[in-house]
Design an enzyme around this catalytic site. Structure first.
Site, PDB file in Angstrom:
ATOM      1  N   ASP A  94       0.846  -1.183   0.000  1.00 44.04           N
ATOM      2  CA  ASP A  94       0.000   0.000   0.000  1.00 44.04           C
ATOM      3  C   ASP A  94       0.887   1.240   0.000  1.00 44.04           C
ATOM      4  OD1 ASP A  94      -2.095   1.764   0.262  1.00 44.04           O
ATOM      5  OD2 ASP A  94      -2.333   1.436   2.415  1.00 44.04           O
TER       6      ASP A  94
ATOM      7  N   CYS B  14      -8.224  -4.414  -4.174  1.00 44.50           N
ATOM      8  CA  CYS B  14      -7.292  -4.170  -3.077  1.00 44.50           C
ATOM      9  C   CYS B  14      -8.136  -4.214  -1.802  1.00 44.50           C
ATOM     10  CB  CYS B  14      -6.535  -2.852  -3.269  1.00 44.50           C
ATOM     11  SG  CYS B  14      -7.544  -1.434  -3.732  1.00 44.50           S
TER      12      CYS B  14
END
Length: 219
Positions: A131, A166
């Protein structure tokens, strides 16, 4: 290239590259879109742990917290999603079947096991990356190869959709879709991001947009 979150709120000014960064999601910000990415592929221990203790990223155990978003062109069909959990995976599978999904690309740490997807005839691809980071070269190569195989291969006439997720479906997943639009539909970064944001509000923050603006097409 690092891509940290940005919480600007001017979504109405998305017509210029420098102003595309300001959309926020319905929860009031972009900062919750990509938590705790993972570079390890196929880590079954983490998948088992995540299935037993799914992270609280919104929604109830028996609902989809954020409706999957189709992104479609004449040649490409994608479905951007947030991360399923083991308890609601069957609902995502139902959405995937409705949208003719043949493949799911997971770009975050596991929150469910892949067995149900295999039973449903859906192939799971592990392309996790951290991330707040741009996609590394191995992920880009695998992603572009998958897109080319599915939509421009021998069976391209079959109706297929590639789903990608995600954590919240607002950062890493839409970035990959934007790259595919730039590579295969020859869009520039602004066009690709605008197309995605029209369908999925809050996707792609300013840092991610700057990465896309600097991305060099390979084809």
């Amino acid at each position: 290239m690092a891509a940290t979150m940005d919480n600007s709120t001017n979504a109405a000014s998305a017509m210029m590259p420098s102003k595309l960064s300001g959309e926020v999601n319905s929860s009031g910000g972009i900062g919750n879109n990509n938590n705790n990415g993972n570079n390890n592929n196929g880590n079954s221990n983490k998948a088992h742990s995540a299935a037993a203790h799914p992270p609280p990223h919104g929604g109830s155990a028996m609902s989809i917290s954020s409706k999957p978003t189709p992104i479609t062109t004449n040649n490409l069909r994608f479905l951007i999603m947030d991360a399923p959990r083991q308890s609601n995976l069957h609902l995502y599978i139902k959405e995937c079947r409705r949208n003719h999904v043949t493949d799911i690309v997971r770009v975050c740490e596991p929150t469910y096991l892949g067995g149900e997807l295999t039973s449903a005839g859906i192939q799971l691809h592990e392309m996790a990356y951290d991330d707040g980071q741009s996609p590394p070269e191995p992920v880009l190569e695998r992603w572009l190869t998958l897109v080319e195989d599915r939509f421009f291969g021998p069976a391209k006439k079959e109706q297929k959709t590639v789903a990608v997720h995600c954590v919240a479906g607002l950062g890493r997943a839409p970035v990959l879709v934007a790259i595919a639009l730039m590579e295969f539909e020859k869009m520039d970064a602004v066009e690709a991001v605008m197309m995605i944001r029209r369908q999925r509000r809050g996707a792609i923050n300013e840092k991610q947009l700057r990465y896309l603006e600097g991305y060099k097409r390979r084809k």
